[in-house]
Design a protein around this motif. Structure first.
Motif, PDB file in Angstrom:
ATOM      1  N   LEU A  88      18.272  47.984  86.434  1.00 13.08           N
ATOM      2  CA  LEU A  88      18.049  48.495  87.782  1.00 13.08           C
ATOM      3  C   LEU A  88      18.605  47.525  88.819  1.00 13.08           C
ATOM      4  O   LEU A  88      19.195  47.942  89.825  1.00 13.08           O
ATOM      5  CB  LEU A  88      16.555  48.737  88.001  1.00 13.08           C
ATOM      6  N   GLN A  89      18.455  46.242  88.587  1.00 17.81           N
ATOM      7  CA  GLN A  89      18.968  45.254  89.536  1.00 17.81           C
ATOM      8  C   GLN A  89      20.481  45.350  89.658  1.00 17.81           C
ATOM      9  O   GLN A  89      21.034  45.273  90.766  1.00 17.81           O
ATOM     10  CB  GLN A  89      18.566  43.844  89.093  1.00 17.81           C
ATOM     11  N   ARG A  90      21.189  45.533  88.551  1.00 23.07           N
ATOM     12  CA  ARG A  90      22.645  45.659  88.606  1.00 23.07           C
ATOM     13  C   ARG A  90      23.050  46.927  89.344  1.00 23.07           C
ATOM     14  O   ARG A  90      24.057  46.947  90.068  1.00 23.07           O
ATOM     15  CB  ARG A  90      23.237  45.664  87.195  1.00 23.07           C
ATOM     16  N   ALA A  91      22.307  47.999  89.168  1.00 23.17           N
ATOM     17  CA  ALA A  91      22.604  49.235  89.902  1.00 23.17           C
ATOM     18  C   ALA A  91      22.437  49.000  91.401  1.00 23.17           C
ATOM     19  O   ALA A  91      23.266  49.435  92.212  1.00 23.17           O
ATOM     20  CB  ALA A  91      21.696  50.366  89.430  1.00 23.17           C
ATOM     21  N   GLN A  92      21.385  48.293  91.775  1.00 17.31           N
ATOM     22  CA  GLN A  92      21.167  47.963  93.193  1.00 17.31           C
ATOM     23  C   GLN A  92      22.317  47.114  93.727  1.00 17.31           C
ATOM     24  O   GLN A  92      22.807  47.335  94.841  1.00 17.31           O
ATOM     25  CB  GLN A  92      19.845  47.220  93.351  1.00 17.31           C
ATOM     26  N   GLU A  93      22.754  46.135  92.932  1.00 15.24           N
ATOM     27  CA  GLU A  93      23.831  45.246  93.358  1.00 15.24           C
ATOM     28  C   GLU A  93      25.158  45.981  93.479  1.00 15.24           C
ATOM     29  O   GLU A  93      25.963  45.698  94.379  1.00 15.24           O
ATOM     30  CB  GLU A  93      23.952  44.077  92.375  1.00 15.24           C
ATOM     31  N   ALA A  94      25.421  46.931  92.570  1.00 13.55           N
ATOM     32  CA  ALA A  94      26.650  47.722  92.645  1.00 13.55           C
ATOM     33  C   ALA A  94      26.664  48.564  93.913  1.00 13.55           C
ATOM     34  O   ALA A  94      27.700  48.705  94.578  1.00 13.55           O
ATOM     35  CB  ALA A  94      26.784  48.613  91.411  1.00 13.55           C
ATOM     36  N   ALA A  95      25.510  49.115  94.264  1.00 17.54           N
ATOM     37  CA  ALA A  95      25.408  49.880  95.512  1.00 17.54           C
ATOM     38  C   ALA A  95      25.615  48.968  96.719  1.00 17.54           C
ATOM     39  O   ALA A  95      26.351  49.309  97.655  1.00 17.54           O
ATOM     40  CB  ALA A  95      24.051  50.570  95.591  1.00 17.54           C
ATOM     41  N   GLU A  96      24.999  47.805  96.696  1.00 14.63           N
ATOM     42  CA  GLU A  96      25.114  46.843  97.791  1.00 14.63           C
ATOM     43  C   GLU A  96      26.576  46.418  97.999  1.00 14.63           C
ATOM     44  O   GLU A  96      27.055  46.318  99.140  1.00 14.63           O
ATOM     45  CB  GLU A  96      24.251  45.615  97.476  1.00 14.63           C
ATOM     46  N   ALA A  97      27.286  46.181  96.897  1.00 15.12           N
ATOM     47  CA  ALA A  97      28.687  45.759  96.995  1.00 15.12           C
ATOM     48  C   ALA A  97      29.557  46.830  97.629  1.00 15.12           C
ATOM     49  O   ALA A  97      30.601  46.520  98.221  1.00 15.12           O
ATOM     50  CB  ALA A  97      29.216  45.406  95.605  1.00 15.12           C
ATOM     51  N   ALA A  98      29.141  48.083  97.509  1.00 20.19           N
ATOM     52  CA  ALA A  98      29.897  49.194  98.103  1.00 20.19           C
ATOM     53  C   ALA A  98      29.397  49.546  99.498  1.00 20.19           C
ATOM     54  O   ALA A  98      29.817  50.554 100.070  1.00 20.19           O
ATOM     55  CB  ALA A  98      29.801  50.420  97.187  1.00 20.19           C
ATOM     56  N   THR A 136      12.892  50.663  93.450  1.00 17.74           N
ATOM     57  CA  THR A 136      12.509  49.255  93.395  1.00 17.74           C
ATOM     58  C   THR A 136      11.287  49.101  92.510  1.00 17.74           C
ATOM     59  O   THR A 136      10.279  49.776  92.710  1.00 17.74           O
ATOM     60  CB  THR A 136      12.181  48.719  94.808  1.00 17.74           C
ATOM     61  N   LEU A 137      11.379  48.214  91.523  1.00 13.93           N
ATOM     62  CA  LEU A 137      10.282  47.969  90.589  1.00 13.93           C
ATOM     63  C   LEU A 137      10.155  46.471  90.334  1.00 13.93           C
ATOM     64  O   LEU A 137      11.157  45.749  90.400  1.00 13.93           O
ATOM     65  CB  LEU A 137      10.540  48.681  89.252  1.00 13.93           C
ATOM     66  N   PRO A 138       8.966  45.982  90.019  1.00 12.08           N
ATOM     67  CA  PRO A 138       8.814  44.556  89.717  1.00 12.08           C
ATOM     68  C   PRO A 138       9.672  44.103  88.540  1.00 12.08           C
ATOM     69  O   PRO A 138      10.087  42.948  88.479  1.00 12.08           O
ATOM     70  CB  PRO A 138       7.316  44.424  89.406  1.00 12.08           C
ATOM     71  N   SER A 139       9.957  45.018  87.607  1.00 11.75           N
ATOM     72  CA  SER A 139      10.715  44.671  86.401  1.00 11.75           C
ATOM     73  C   SER A 139      12.198  44.939  86.545  1.00 11.75           C
ATOM     74  O   SER A 139      12.916  45.028  85.543  1.00 11.75           O
ATOM     75  CB  SER A 139      10.177  45.474  85.209  1.00 11.75           C
ATOM     76  N   THR A 175      11.338  57.764  81.954  1.00 15.47           N
ATOM     77  CA  THR A 175       9.940  57.736  82.382  1.00 15.47           C
ATOM     78  C   THR A 175       9.732  58.271  83.791  1.00 15.47           C
ATOM     79  O   THR A 175       8.603  58.285  84.276  1.00 15.47           O
ATOM     80  CB  THR A 175       9.401  56.297  82.319  1.00 15.47           C
ATOM     81  N   ASN A 176      10.820  58.693  84.452  1.00 25.22           N
ATOM     82  CA  ASN A 176      10.736  59.148  85.841  1.00 25.22           C
ATOM     83  C   ASN A 176      10.013  58.100  86.690  1.00 25.22           C
ATOM     84  O   ASN A 176       9.009  58.376  87.359  1.00 25.22           O
ATOM     85  CB  ASN A 176      10.023  60.502  85.954  1.00 25.22           C
ATOM     86  N   ALA A 177      10.548  56.889  86.670  1.00 27.85           N
ATOM     87  CA  ALA A 177       9.905  55.755  87.339  1.00 27.85           C
ATOM     88  C   ALA A 177       9.740  56.014  88.832  1.00 27.85           C
ATOM     89  O   ALA A 177      10.529  56.726  89.457  1.00 27.85           O
ATOM     90  CB  ALA A 177      10.732  54.488  87.105  1.00 27.85           C
ATOM     91  N   GLY A 178       8.709  55.393  89.400  1.00 30.73           N
ATOM     92  CA  GLY A 178       8.399  55.584  90.817  1.00 30.73           C
ATOM     93  C   GLY A 178       8.692  54.356  91.645  1.00 30.73           C
ATOM     94  O   GLY A 178       9.816  54.097  92.023  1.00 30.73           O
ATOM     95  N   GLY A 179       7.678  53.535  91.901  1.00 26.28           N
ATOM     96  CA  GLY A 179       7.871  52.333  92.689  1.00 26.28           C
ATOM     97  C   GLY A 179       7.429  52.491  94.133  1.00 26.28           C
ATOM     98  O   GLY A 179       6.840  53.503  94.526  1.00 26.28           O
ATOM     99  N   THR A 180       7.763  51.503  94.929  1.00 26.72           N
ATOM    100  CA  THR A 180       7.248  51.441  96.294  1.00 26.72           C
ATOM    101  C   THR A 180       7.982  52.353  97.263  1.00 26.72           C
ATOM    102  O   THR A 180       7.473  52.655  98.334  1.00 26.72           O
ATOM    103  CB  THR A 180       7.326  50.001  96.825  1.00 26.72           C
ATOM    104  N   GLY A 181       9.189  52.789  96.933  1.00 25.73           N
ATOM    105  CA  GLY A 181       9.978  53.588  97.873  1.00 25.73           C
ATOM    106  C   GLY A 181       9.814  55.082  97.760  1.00 25.73           C
ATOM    107  O   GLY A 181      10.508  55.844  98.444  1.00 25.73           O
TER     108      GLY A 181
END
Length: 482
Positions: free
Chosen positions: A130-140, A147-150, A162-168
């Motif tokens: 998930l972090q790499r996906a966030q970083e790829a988006a940020e770079a573009a 966003t998840l703690p893990s 798992t259809n993850a949720g998170g704070t957003g």
């Protein structure tokens, strides 16, 4: 505490040396782990509640290798357990103790295939963290809001499974709302090429949603098209003391109407949880001078160039005058905002130092959260005198992590032995409030036996029919969900 495992439904072939060699040949000996030492990280989850056995861990490096694995597995009736980053909390990614199931880890499918800033899409393989996906988006110059703690360890494939949720979720929705297309390998080895980038497509059934949240019981997600968003240009973060969850909900309405942007997080924290973090979290500090029964971590984001600070300050003053907020501090820097979030993120970890903790991941309609908390807290305290309920989480979308810490000085084992009875008590109250016993963590092994008691019989029958149609030989993650 290891949990008992159910026996998988299919009767697998005897796992011979010849069969092991056939599976290993599909990925190469280097990526077929047969020794117990190498298998260890794949056979237990981080909370140490679920332990499993397997004759083989396979790490395919392409969708074609995944297809070959499922083709052979279907032919030989060999059960398969798909696994992402192994950060799940309900045991869905852990094989049973029978030792008949092969674990298929998607970690090597870790390519970012394409980024389209104009179309606001990101194509990634299932093993991308998930972090790499966030970083790829940020770079573009874009933003991926899950966003998840893990996030440094969990993978996109696992988030989808798992259809993850998170704070957003309050602003952007669950993973289900962030996926446009999928690539999926079905039992028998067929590949569904569903990597569509369309926002509108009314050409029949929405097959994509069958696999989101299916926990690997219908097929293996190997890639996905994710939705991206414009990067927020200004973000305001506030830590607010409130008297009650009811006051917090009133505060939420004021924030939505007058916060100067979109409410992108609205997290509820009890004073007990803050005390736990301050006692056990390194360098954690209390943001407010006085103590309050409850707190809200509020984040407001805007795509406008001008900051949200003045509007956020005016909104908090309005909430204070109405009696919804008792005190508040707005982060003056990114570091201070990170300190606020650290209090929230350490809530789960800090409970370990207070002894046993019985967990619940539940949701009720947002307007009913205060009444649910009142009733559930009173019921648990009456059932286990001295127990310390610690409900926290995503108040803005109705998802509460209703955890219960053991009595001070109590016997940990005796407390944890009441896990199932406590679950039944809390889940019964959830049902009264027309809620869900699994808001974002899934069913897995942990809640499989509970599902028939909370699902409409027709709904459950439809789920079984879909499972039988897509996986007639029952090889996909048997004994999980259904």
């Amino acid at each position: 505490m290891p949990m008992p495992s159910s026996t998988p439904s299919p009767t697998p072939s005897e796992f011979s040396a010849d069969l092991s060699a056939r599976f290993a040949a599909l990925v190469g000996e280097r990526y077929a782990i047969a020794d117990a030492g190498g298998q260890g990280p794949y056979l237990r989850e981080w909370r140490d509640r679920y332990h499993g056995k397997t004759p083989l861990v396979l790490l395919p490096g392409s969708v074609e290798e995944v297809a070959a694995i499922l083709r052979l597995a279907d032919e030989t009736r060999t059960p398969i357990v798909p696994q992402g980053g192994n950060t799940g909390l309900v045991g869905g990614q852990i094989p049973h103790a029978t030792g008949h199931e092969i674990v298929v880890s998607l970690k090597r499918l870790d390519k970012v295939r394409a980024v389209d800033p104009e179309g606001n899409t990101l194509d990634v393989e299932a093993g991308v963290t998930l972090q790499r996906a966030q970083e790829a988006a940020e770079a573009a110059g874009r933003f991926f809001p899950l966003t998840l703690p893990s996030e440094g360890s969990c993978t996109v494939g696992g988030n989808i499974a798992t259809n993850a949720g998170g704070t957003g979720v309050i602003a952007y929705g669950n993973t289900r709302d962030l996926v446009l297309g999928l690539e999926v390998v079905l039992p028998g080895g067929r590949i569904w090429h569903g990597m569509r980038h369309l926002r509108k497509d009314n050409t029949g059934y929405d097959l994509r949603n069958l696999f989101i949240g299916s926990e690997g019981t219908l097929g293996i997600v190997t890639a996905a098209v994710l939705k991206l968003f414009p990067k927020p240009r200004s973000v305001g973060t506030a830590f607010i003391g409130v008297d009650s969850p009811a006051a917090a909900l009133s505060l939420l309405q004021v924030a939505r109407e007058n916060g100067g942007g979109t409410v992108t997080a609205f997290e509820l924290l009890p004073r007990r949880g803050v005390d736990f973090v301050l006692a056990h979290g390194a360098d954690a500090r209390d943001p407010l001078a006085e103590k309050y029964p409850w707190y809200i971590l509020l984040e407001v984001s805007s795509s406008a160039e001008l900051g949200v600070g003045e509007a956020l300050e005016a909104m908090l003053m309005q909430a204070y005058e109405k009696g919804y907020a008792r005190d508040a501090v707005i982060a003056a820097s990114l570091d201070q905002a990170a300190d606020f979030w650290r209090l929230r993120e350490l809530l789960s970890e800090s409970q370990r130092f207070e002894g046993g903790s019985i967990k619940h991941d539940v949701s009720v309609p947002v307007r009913l959260v205060p009444a649910f908390l009142d009733k559930a807290i009173a019921a648990v305290e009456a059932f286990i005198p001295g127990s310390r309920p610690l409900p926290f989480g995503h108040l803005g979308d109705g998802n509460i992590h209703f955890n219960v810490s053991q009595p001070v000085g109590g016997d940990k084992k005796a407390f944890l032995d009441q896990w199932e009875q406590t679950n039944a008590l809390v889940h019964g109250i959830v049902a009264e409030f027309h809620g869900s016993i699994s808001a974002e963590h899934g069913i897995g092994q942990a809640k499989r036996a509970l599902l028939p008691g909370v699902k409409d019989p027709v709904e459950l029958a439809m789920m079984r029919s879909i499972k039988a149609t897509l996986d007639p030989n029952g090889i996909m993650n048997p004994g999980k969900v259904l």
